[in-house]
Design an enzyme around this catalytic site. Sequence first.
Site, mmCIF file in Angstrom:
data_model
loop_
_atom_site.group_PDB
_atom_site.id
_atom_site.type_symbol
_atom_site.label_atom_id
_atom_site.label_comp_id
_atom_site.label_asym_id
_atom_site.label_seq_id
_atom_site.Cartn_x
_atom_site.Cartn_y
_atom_site.Cartn_z
ATOM 1 N N TYR A 1 0.827 -1.206 0.000
ATOM 2 C CA TYR A 1 0.000 0.000 0.000
ATOM 3 C C TYR A 1 0.865 1.261 0.000
ATOM 4 O O TYR A 1 1.803 1.389 0.787
ATOM 5 C CB TYR A 1 -0.905 -0.001 1.226
ATOM 6 C CG TYR A 1 -1.995 1.041 1.197
ATOM 7 C CD1 TYR A 1 -3.154 0.830 0.455
ATOM 8 C CD2 TYR A 1 -1.883 2.233 1.901
ATOM 9 C CE1 TYR A 1 -4.171 1.758 0.426
ATOM 10 C CE2 TYR A 1 -2.892 3.178 1.878
ATOM 11 C CZ TYR A 1 -4.036 2.936 1.135
ATOM 12 O OH TYR A 1 -5.036 3.879 1.107
ATOM 13 N N SER B 1 1.696 -7.634 1.898
ATOM 14 C CA SER B 1 0.602 -6.772 2.354
ATOM 15 C C SER B 1 -0.413 -6.565 1.226
ATOM 16 O O SER B 1 -1.017 -7.536 0.773
ATOM 17 C CB SER B 1 1.159 -5.449 2.879
ATOM 18 O OG SER B 1 0.160 -4.714 3.560
ATOM 19 N N ASP C 1 1.669 -8.045 14.303
ATOM 20 C CA ASP C 1 1.304 -7.131 13.215
ATOM 21 C C ASP C 1 0.071 -6.331 13.610
ATOM 22 O O ASP C 1 -1.014 -6.897 13.806
ATOM 23 C CB ASP C 1 1.025 -7.960 11.954
ATOM 24 C CG ASP C 1 0.909 -7.128 10.690
ATOM 25 O OD1 ASP C 1 0.713 -5.901 10.792
ATOM 26 O OD2 ASP C 1 1.004 -7.728 9.597
ATOM 27 N N HIS D 1 4.521 -5.757 10.979
ATOM 28 C CA HIS D 1 4.101 -5.869 9.586
ATOM 29 C C HIS D 1 5.258 -6.145 8.625
ATOM 30 O O HIS D 1 5.027 -6.565 7.491
ATOM 31 C CB HIS D 1 3.357 -4.603 9.174
ATOM 32 C CG HIS D 1 2.570 -4.747 7.912
ATOM 33 N ND1 HIS D 1 1.661 -5.768 7.715
ATOM 34 C CD2 HIS D 1 2.560 -4.009 6.762
ATOM 35 C CE1 HIS D 1 1.127 -5.653 6.509
ATOM 36 N NE2 HIS D 1 1.665 -4.610 5.917
#
Length: 322
Positions: free
Chosen positions: A91, A185, A271, A300
């Site tokens: 992202y 992710s 995370d 993460h």
Amino acid sequence: MYTDLSENQLRGYRSAVRDPGDFDQFWAATLTEARDAGWPVRAEPVATGLAGIDVLDVTFAGFAGQPVRAWLRVPRGVNTALPTVVQYAGYGGGRGHPMENLLWAAAGFAHLQMDTRGQGSGWSRGDTPDPGAAGPEAPGVTTRGIADPRTYYYRRLITDAVRAVDAVRTLPVVDPTRVAVLGHSQGGGLALAAGALAPGLRAVVAFVPFLCDIPRAVVATDARPYREIRDYLAIHREAEERVLNTLAYVDGVNFARRCRRPTRFSVALMDDIVPPSTVYAAVNAHAGPTELSVWRYNGHEAGGIDDDEAALLFLREQLLDG
């Protein structure tokens, strides 16, 4: 610190996310429309000064035929069609700089790194706009067009991800029968979607995948990007049912239920961006063979280079030995 279910609970966790009755028809129609609007892939060499890797600037037809950029990196001097890794960005990132991310080409693969429409100004560069429909939205892209699955941002981005696989298979340096997809992710969520939607893939790698079990994620973490959906619903209080309906069409759990390709996952138990239960939701729903690395003390970033090393071994087995 741990903020989700216990590890024992995670192993048995199953998502309650619903499966829209027209899910398969929705995606079949979307991809048919995109393919009908396609045009030949463009690939131009880039001067980088690298001694062992060639880089090409690729443009292909994504959602509705809209141009999407990518880098193709290949080992220099190879005269045979190569096993190929298609990678999707996390992202806020884009395809980055042509001299970044050289692992896969250095390991002997052709490597297509897809740009991310409308992103690419967070932690890496992007070059692809998002001309799609919008409307009222929270800052970021996760609520762009969210009132309807047909206008939702991730319909366009997932279509781009599948079309990247279509595109790379047309290039002479690529063996079209030996293609895998990979991402971290958001990129992991796109890899899961491509694993379900792109025919003939050999393998999928999804590190801490975003966009899985989204209804749980929105209430299980205060971190962005999921926070964007919560912020939207805090203002548009009447829109919950409509929003959850849209999200069901892009939820990685529903793609995992349809993905029969060997898939390697990773999950990080500390995370706070992608709650571990949402990763387990996809793992436990997955229809094909799975591998899972569990990182108990990571956030993460998950396994970092250790995830990459494990993925390299996995993809060698799936693309070279399989």
